[in-house]
Motif scaffolding. Structure first.
Motif, mmCIF file in Angstrom:
data_model
loop_
_atom_site.group_PDB
_atom_site.id
_atom_site.type_symbol
_atom_site.label_atom_id
_atom_site.label_comp_id
_atom_site.label_asym_id
_atom_site.label_seq_id
_atom_site.Cartn_x
_atom_site.Cartn_y
_atom_site.Cartn_z
ATOM 1 N N THR A 63 7.681 -5.486 -9.706
ATOM 2 C CA THR A 63 6.973 -4.675 -8.708
ATOM 3 C C THR A 63 5.930 -3.788 -9.370
ATOM 4 O O THR A 63 4.811 -3.636 -8.867
ATOM 5 N N LEU A 64 6.282 -3.187 -10.506
ATOM 6 C CA LEU A 64 5.352 -2.333 -11.238
ATOM 7 C C LEU A 64 4.132 -3.128 -11.689
ATOM 8 O O LEU A 64 2.983 -2.665 -11.538
ATOM 9 N N VAL A 65 4.346 -4.295 -12.241
ATOM 10 C CA VAL A 65 3.237 -5.126 -12.705
ATOM 11 C C VAL A 65 2.343 -5.515 -11.530
ATOM 12 O O VAL A 65 1.103 -5.471 -11.627
ATOM 13 N N SER A 66 2.950 -5.872 -10.403
ATOM 14 C CA SER A 66 2.185 -6.237 -9.217
ATOM 15 C C SER A 66 1.320 -5.072 -8.744
ATOM 16 O O SER A 66 0.148 -5.253 -8.374
ATOM 17 N N TYR A 67 1.879 -3.877 -8.773
ATOM 18 C CA TYR A 67 1.145 -2.674 -8.369
ATOM 19 C C TYR A 67 -0.029 -2.400 -9.314
ATOM 20 O O TYR A 67 -1.151 -2.131 -8.879
ATOM 21 N N ASN A 68 0.228 -2.502 -10.607
ATOM 22 C CA ASN A 68 -0.804 -2.261 -11.604
ATOM 23 C C ASN A 68 -1.926 -3.294 -11.493
ATOM 24 O O ASN A 68 -3.119 -2.960 -11.587
ATOM 25 N N ARG A 69 -1.558 -4.535 -11.251
ATOM 26 C CA ARG A 69 -2.557 -5.600 -11.127
ATOM 27 C C ARG A 69 -3.419 -5.400 -9.877
ATOM 28 O O ARG A 69 -4.628 -5.657 -9.895
ATOM 29 N N ALA A 70 -2.812 -4.933 -8.792
ATOM 30 C CA ALA A 70 -3.568 -4.691 -7.553
ATOM 31 C C ALA A 70 -4.590 -3.582 -7.770
ATOM 32 O O ALA A 70 -5.746 -3.684 -7.324
ATOM 33 N N ASP A 71 -4.191 -2.505 -8.456
ATOM 34 C CA ASP A 71 -5.132 -1.427 -8.769
ATOM 35 C C ASP A 71 -6.338 -1.968 -9.522
ATOM 36 O O ASP A 71 -7.481 -1.566 -9.265
ATOM 37 N N THR A 72 -6.068 -2.863 -10.452
ATOM 38 C CA THR A 72 -7.129 -3.374 -11.324
ATOM 39 C C THR A 72 -8.034 -4.357 -10.589
ATOM 40 O O THR A 72 -9.265 -4.242 -10.640
ATOM 41 N N ARG A 73 -7.435 -5.323 -9.907
ATOM 42 C CA ARG A 73 -8.233 -6.327 -9.184
ATOM 43 C C ARG A 73 -9.105 -5.696 -8.107
ATOM 44 O O ARG A 73 -10.246 -6.107 -7.889
ATOM 45 N N ASN A 74 -8.555 -4.694 -7.407
ATOM 46 C CA ASN A 74 -9.284 -4.110 -6.286
ATOM 47 C C ASN A 74 -10.503 -3.302 -6.710
ATOM 48 O O ASN A 74 -11.353 -2.974 -5.887
ATOM 49 N N MET A 75 -10.580 -2.991 -7.993
ATOM 50 C CA MET A 75 -11.770 -2.292 -8.447
ATOM 51 C C MET A 75 -13.003 -3.191 -8.424
ATOM 52 O O MET A 75 -14.133 -2.692 -8.311
ATOM 53 N N GLU A 76 -12.816 -4.499 -8.516
ATOM 54 C CA GLU A 76 -13.983 -5.391 -8.507
ATOM 55 C C GLU A 76 -14.689 -5.375 -7.149
ATOM 56 O O GLU A 76 -15.914 -5.139 -7.106
ATOM 57 N N PRO B 272 0.811 -1.226 0.000
ATOM 58 C CA PRO B 272 0.000 0.000 0.000
ATOM 59 C C PRO B 272 0.838 1.268 0.000
ATOM 60 O O PRO B 272 0.308 2.365 -0.174
ATOM 61 N N ASP B 273 2.163 1.115 0.192
ATOM 62 C CA ASP B 273 3.056 2.276 0.233
ATOM 63 C C ASP B 273 3.374 2.815 -1.164
ATOM 64 O O ASP B 273 3.838 3.956 -1.299
ATOM 65 N N LEU B 274 3.110 2.036 -2.205
ATOM 66 C CA LEU B 274 3.451 2.468 -3.561
ATOM 67 C C LEU B 274 2.399 3.433 -4.109
ATOM 68 O O LEU B 274 1.217 3.322 -3.805
ATOM 69 N N GLY C 150 1.482 6.344 -7.694
ATOM 70 C CA GLY C 150 1.676 6.566 -9.124
ATOM 71 C C GLY C 150 3.077 7.074 -9.445
ATOM 72 O O GLY C 150 3.640 6.743 -10.493
ATOM 73 N N ARG C 151 3.628 7.884 -8.573
ATOM 74 C CA ARG C 151 5.000 8.363 -8.787
ATOM 75 C C ARG C 151 5.992 7.210 -8.739
ATOM 76 O O ARG C 151 6.958 7.176 -9.513
ATOM 77 N N ASP C 152 5.737 6.275 -7.829
ATOM 78 C CA ASP C 152 6.603 5.095 -7.766
ATOM 79 C C ASP C 152 6.504 4.285 -9.055
ATOM 80 O O ASP C 152 7.494 3.695 -9.496
ATOM 81 N N ALA C 153 5.321 4.256 -9.658
ATOM 82 C CA ALA C 153 5.147 3.507 -10.903
ATOM 83 C C ALA C 153 6.032 4.075 -12.006
ATOM 84 O O ALA C 153 6.612 3.317 -12.802
ATOM 85 N N VAL C 154 6.150 5.391 -12.072
ATOM 86 C CA VAL C 154 7.040 6.024 -13.054
ATOM 87 C C VAL C 154 8.488 5.663 -12.745
ATOM 88 O O VAL C 154 9.268 5.288 -13.645
ATOM 89 N N ARG C 155 8.863 5.785 -11.468
ATOM 90 C CA ARG C 155 10.241 5.467 -11.054
ATOM 91 C C ARG C 155 10.583 4.015 -11.373
ATOM 92 O O ARG C 155 11.676 3.725 -11.888
ATOM 93 N N LEU C 156 9.665 3.108 -11.071
ATOM 94 C CA LEU C 156 9.929 1.685 -11.297
ATOM 95 C C LEU C 156 10.160 1.392 -12.774
ATOM 96 O O LEU C 156 11.019 0.575 -13.131
ATOM 97 N N TRP C 157 9.396 2.057 -13.653
ATOM 98 C CA TRP C 157 9.590 1.832 -15.083
ATOM 99 C C TRP C 157 10.973 2.287 -15.534
ATOM 100 O O TRP C 157 11.659 1.586 -16.283
#
Length: 250
Positions: free
Chosen positions: A215-228, A191-193, A195-202
């Motif tokens: 780590t970036l993929v894991s973060y992106n997937r969590a954003d998506t799954r949690n919307m359900e 939960p500490d990550l 959007g800025r971290d997503a840019v840095r990770l890339w």
């Protein structure tokens, strides 16, 4: 609540008139008998219902999405829950004309797929994923994710779209996705990550750090799954507030 309980897509029918219909026991299209409203509005409702059944039989929610306010499009969800595509993107910045999409995750039918720039993230793959769904759900995607994808991949995304930010605001849930998750008790890894971290990770991945991409993929997937689960909670709560008082137990 289902589309068949809704009358506000009809021209001349707002929330007040819809509530009046419900108060008189007209809580479903099948129960409409022309009473309660004037002749002109009644004719529009009857035409809307006739055409509406045809659209539903075809699995086409577009006419309803077009006429429903953004904060009310949650009503589409129950009809196509199993065919809903949850989507979230990560980018290198906020300007689609200068920055690029790095990852896109889609979640549908209990499965999450992530596409990565330079690997399998293409316009054809995205179009194929969206074509198979009946409804798109994002968070702030109306202003960001969808126009960003359309610009970067020369796509026209016409899939009926629920931007969760608007029904969340209707419930008094403000802030970003992660803040709302915390308020509702929806948990996530890392939960500490942000959007800025997503840019840095890339950028770290571009410099050779494969772990940063993971780590970036894991973060992106969590954003998506949690919307359900968020969509489920929001739809249930709005159903209870908007419709349940007029049709208990439905």
């Amino acid at each position: 609540m289902r589309i068949e309980n809704s009358f506000i897509p009809v021209r001349g029918v707002g929330e007040v008139t819809e509530r009046r219909l419900w108060e008189h026991g007209i809580t479903h299209w099948d129960e409409f008998d022309g009473s309660v409203v004037g002749d002109t509005v009644a004719e529009r409702i009857e035409r809307f219902i006739d055409e509406g059944w045809t659209h539903l039989e075809r699995g086409d929610l577009s006419p309803f999405a077009t006429e429903l306010p953004a904060s009310s499009r949650w009503r589409l969800y129950e009809n196509v829950r199993e065919d809903t595509c949850f989507l979230d993107i990560e980018t290198t910045g906020l300007d689609a004309t200068r920055n690029r999409v790095t990852t896109v995750s889609v979640h549908r039918g209990g499965e999450t797929t992530t596409f990565v720039h330079g690997h399998d993230l293409t316009a054809d793959r995205l179009a194929s994923e969206l074509t198979e769904a009946s409804l798109l759900v994002t968070f702030n995607g109306q202003r960001f994710d969808v126009p960003f994808l359309e610009t970067c991949f020369d796509l026209e995304i016409t899939l009926p779209h629920v931007d969760l930010m608007y029904p969340c605001k209707k419930l008094g849930l403000d802030g970003g996705l992660k803040a709302i998750e915390r308020d509702l008790g929806i948990e996530r890894d890392r939960p500490d990550l942000s959007g800025r971290d997503a840019v840095r990770l890339w950028h770290e991945y571009e410099r050779g750090d494969d772990g940063a991409l993971e780590t970036l993929v894991s973060y992106n997937r969590a954003d998506t799954r949690n919307m359900e689960p968020l969509m489920d909670l929001v739809a249930d709560e709005l159903h209870d507030r908007v419709f349940e008082p007029y049709c208990p137990g439905e």
